[in-house]
Design a protein around this motif. Sequence first.
Motif, PDB file in Angstrom:
ATOM      1  N   THR A   8       2.457   3.212  -5.164  1.00  0.00           N
ATOM      2  CA  THR A   8       3.825   2.688  -5.223  1.00  0.00           C
ATOM      3  C   THR A   8       4.323   2.350  -3.821  1.00  0.00           C
ATOM      4  OG1 THR A   8       4.766   4.913  -5.111  1.00  0.00           O
ATOM      5  CG2 THR A   8       4.434   3.980  -7.318  1.00  0.00           C
ATOM      6  N   TYR A   9       5.456   1.683  -3.799  1.00  0.00           N
ATOM      7  CA  TYR A   9       6.087   1.304  -2.538  1.00  0.00           C
ATOM      8  C   TYR A   9       7.596   1.355  -2.712  1.00  0.00           C
ATOM      9  CZ  TYR A   9       7.220  -3.138  -4.728  1.00  0.00           C
ATOM     10  OH  TYR A   9       7.725  -4.090  -5.574  1.00  0.00           O
ATOM     11  N   LYS A  10       8.305   1.362  -1.598  1.00  0.00           N
ATOM     12  CA  LYS A  10       9.755   1.188  -1.636  1.00  0.00           C
ATOM     13  C   LYS A  10      10.206   0.645  -0.297  1.00  0.00           C
ATOM     14  CE  LYS A  10      11.393   5.781  -0.304  1.00  0.00           C
ATOM     15  NZ  LYS A  10      12.237   6.911  -0.694  1.00  0.00           N
ATOM     16  N   PHE A  11      11.373   0.057  -0.318  1.00  0.00           N
ATOM     17  CA  PHE A  11      11.991  -0.433   0.900  1.00  0.00           C
ATOM     18  C   PHE A  11      13.061   0.564   1.316  1.00  0.00           C
ATOM     19  CE2 PHE A  11      10.530  -4.293  -1.278  1.00  0.00           C
ATOM     20  CZ  PHE A  11       9.754  -4.844  -0.279  1.00  0.00           C
ATOM     21  N   GLU A  12      13.044   0.942   2.577  1.00  0.00           N
ATOM     22  CA  GLU A  12      14.097   1.779   3.155  1.00  0.00           C
ATOM     23  C   GLU A  12      14.699   0.980   4.302  1.00  0.00           C
ATOM     24  OE1 GLU A  12      12.522   5.572   4.360  1.00  0.00           O
ATOM     25  OE2 GLU A  12      12.311   6.260   2.287  1.00  0.00           O
ATOM     26  N   GLY A  13      15.795   0.298   4.001  1.00  0.00           N
ATOM     27  CA  GLY A  13      16.376  -0.591   4.997  1.00  0.00           C
ATOM     28  C   GLY A  13      15.398  -1.700   5.327  1.00  0.00           C
ATOM     29  N   GLU A  14      15.014  -1.822   6.585  1.00  0.00           N
ATOM     30  CA  GLU A  14      14.057  -2.834   7.022  1.00  0.00           C
ATOM     31  C   GLU A  14      12.635  -2.300   7.077  1.00  0.00           C
ATOM     32  OE1 GLU A  14      14.645  -6.174   7.763  1.00  0.00           O
ATOM     33  OE2 GLU A  14      16.533  -5.705   6.769  1.00  0.00           O
ATOM     34  N   GLN A  15      12.395  -1.155   6.456  1.00  0.00           N
ATOM     35  CA  GLN A  15      11.059  -0.578   6.451  1.00  0.00           C
ATOM     36  C   GLN A  15      10.428  -0.655   5.064  1.00  0.00           C
ATOM     37  OE1 GLN A  15      11.197   3.405   8.140  1.00  0.00           O
ATOM     38  NE2 GLN A  15      10.736   2.523  10.150  1.00  0.00           N
ATOM     39  N   LEU A  16       9.103  -0.754   5.066  1.00  0.00           N
ATOM     40  CA  LEU A  16       8.295  -0.712   3.857  1.00  0.00           C
ATOM     41  C   LEU A  16       7.520   0.601   3.903  1.00  0.00           C
ATOM     42  CD1 LEU A  16       6.753  -1.916   1.382  1.00  0.00           C
ATOM     43  CD2 LEU A  16       5.197  -2.976   3.048  1.00  0.00           C
ATOM     44  N   VAL A  17       7.581   1.370   2.818  1.00  0.00           N
ATOM     45  CA  VAL A  17       6.874   2.642   2.747  1.00  0.00           C
ATOM     46  C   VAL A  17       5.910   2.586   1.567  1.00  0.00           C
ATOM     47  CG1 VAL A  17       7.103   5.152   2.665  1.00  0.00           C
ATOM     48  CG2 VAL A  17       8.966   3.778   3.618  1.00  0.00           C
ATOM     49  N   LEU A  18       4.651   2.938   1.819  1.00  0.00           N
ATOM     50  CA  LEU A  18       3.629   2.979   0.782  1.00  0.00           C
ATOM     51  C   LEU A  18       3.328   4.428   0.439  1.00  0.00           C
ATOM     52  CD1 LEU A  18       1.094   0.317   2.152  1.00  0.00           C
ATOM     53  CD2 LEU A  18       2.973  -0.017   0.540  1.00  0.00           C
ATOM     54  N   PHE A  19       3.125   4.692  -0.863  1.00  0.00           N
ATOM     55  CA  PHE A  19       2.892   6.050  -1.341  1.00  0.00           C
ATOM     56  C   PHE A  19       1.595   6.135  -2.132  1.00  0.00           C
ATOM     57  CE2 PHE A  19       7.433   5.493  -0.979  1.00  0.00           C
ATOM     58  CZ  PHE A  19       7.832   6.640  -0.327  1.00  0.00           C
ATOM     59  N   LYS A  20       0.905   7.248  -1.959  1.00  0.00           N
ATOM     60  CA  LYS A  20      -0.273   7.557  -2.765  1.00  0.00           C
ATOM     61  C   LYS A  20       0.173   8.318  -4.003  1.00  0.00           C
ATOM     62  CE  LYS A  20      -3.661   8.023   0.972  1.00  0.00           C
ATOM     63  NZ  LYS A  20      -4.606   8.966   1.594  1.00  0.00           N
ATOM     64  N   GLU A  21      -0.800   8.710  -4.812  1.00  0.00           N
ATOM     65  CA  GLU A  21      -0.561   9.524  -6.005  1.00  0.00           C
ATOM     66  C   GLU A  21       0.322  10.722  -5.669  1.00  0.00           C
ATOM     67  OE1 GLU A  21      -1.134   9.914  -9.994  1.00  0.00           O
ATOM     68  OE2 GLU A  21      -2.591   8.707  -8.936  1.00  0.00           O
ATOM     69  N   GLY A  22       1.221  11.060  -6.567  1.00  0.00           N
ATOM     70  CA  GLY A  22       2.093  12.215  -6.351  1.00  0.00           C
ATOM     71  C   GLY A  22       3.239  11.924  -5.407  1.00  0.00           C
ATOM     72  N   ASN A  23       3.545  10.647  -5.198  1.00  0.00           N
ATOM     73  CA  ASN A  23       4.642  10.225  -4.336  1.00  0.00           C
ATOM     74  C   ASN A  23       4.483  10.737  -2.900  1.00  0.00           C
ATOM     75  OD1 ASN A  23       6.855   8.530  -4.257  1.00  0.00           O
ATOM     76  ND2 ASN A  23       8.295  10.232  -4.407  1.00  0.00           N
ATOM     77  N   LYS A  24       3.245  10.810  -2.419  1.00  0.00           N
ATOM     78  CA  LYS A  24       2.960  11.260  -1.050  1.00  0.00           C
ATOM     79  C   LYS A  24       2.966  10.056  -0.124  1.00  0.00           C
ATOM     80  CE  LYS A  24       0.215  15.140  -2.590  1.00  0.00           C
ATOM     81  NZ  LYS A  24      -1.114  15.731  -2.684  1.00  0.00           N
ATOM     82  N   GLU A  25       3.822  10.101   0.885  1.00  0.00           N
ATOM     83  CA  GLU A  25       3.904   8.977   1.812  1.00  0.00           C
ATOM     84  C   GLU A  25       2.568   8.773   2.511  1.00  0.00           C
ATOM     85  OE1 GLU A  25       6.178   7.728   5.876  1.00  0.00           O
ATOM     86  OE2 GLU A  25       7.417   8.645   4.314  1.00  0.00           O
ATOM     87  N   PHE A  26       2.138   7.511   2.533  1.00  0.00           N
ATOM     88  CA  PHE A  26       0.880   7.175   3.183  1.00  0.00           C
ATOM     89  C   PHE A  26       1.110   6.408   4.477  1.00  0.00           C
ATOM     90  CE2 PHE A  26      -2.198   3.630   3.679  1.00  0.00           C
ATOM     91  CZ  PHE A  26      -3.193   4.359   4.281  1.00  0.00           C
ATOM     92  N   ALA A  27       1.905   5.347   4.416  1.00  0.00           N
ATOM     93  CA  ALA A  27       2.115   4.522   5.604  1.00  0.00           C
ATOM     94  C   ALA A  27       3.534   3.975   5.596  1.00  0.00           C
ATOM     95  CB  ALA A  27       1.105   3.391   5.673  1.00  0.00           C
ATOM     96  N   ARG A  28       4.031   3.772   6.807  1.00  0.00           N
ATOM     97  CA  ARG A  28       5.373   3.224   7.015  1.00  0.00           C
ATOM     98  C   ARG A  28       5.261   2.033   7.939  1.00  0.00           C
ATOM     99  NH1 ARG A  28      10.637   5.381   6.294  1.00  0.00           N
ATOM    100  NH2 ARG A  28       9.657   7.134   5.232  1.00  0.00           N
ATOM    101  N   PHE A  29       5.942   0.945   7.566  1.00  0.00           N
ATOM    102  CA  PHE A  29       5.886  -0.302   8.317  1.00  0.00           C
ATOM    103  C   PHE A  29       7.310  -0.781   8.641  1.00  0.00           C
ATOM    104  CE2 PHE A  29       2.392  -0.025   5.393  1.00  0.00           C
ATOM    105  CZ  PHE A  29       1.298  -0.559   6.035  1.00  0.00           C
TER     106      PHE A  29
END
Length: 146
Positions: free
Chosen positions: A122-143
């Motif tokens: 999954t992914y979500k936008f936080e303001g001007e950032q893109l956050v990618l998540f692995k299984e279990g809603n664990k943050e993987f990468a932030r852009f």
Amino acid sequence: MFKFIIKSVFFIITISVLPLSLAAETTSIENKKKLEDKKWVIQSIRKDEKETYKQLHLGFIKFLNGSIEGQSTCNIYDGVYSLGKDQTIHFFRIGITQVICNVGNKMAIEQAYTEGLEQVKTYKFEGEQLVLFKEGNKEFARFSVK
């Protein structure tokens, strides 16, 4: 009479579900517009619960027409992505050049990034950032957008 009732029920269900599916597709289209034609610079990569990389020059990713391209710490990569409902995202067919970097831990960071990218759910936008998540809603990468 029975066929008429069945057809009527089917019609009512179709009419009531249609707006929900259109809303989900509209959200995906809007999110695709937010993703594409931008250079997303990697701010952090979380290898696991204990290790997070936050350095300059981790790389970037670009999204365009269902494809991705980018650069990790050492190599250039490309692949394909797809968006689904509920902010799901899948990366696949990722190819990467094979240049070896013997500077610090760049190869370990790159390996964590390229292997983890295919595990993103999954992914979500936080303001001007893109956050990618692995299984279990664990943050993987932030852009962030550059």
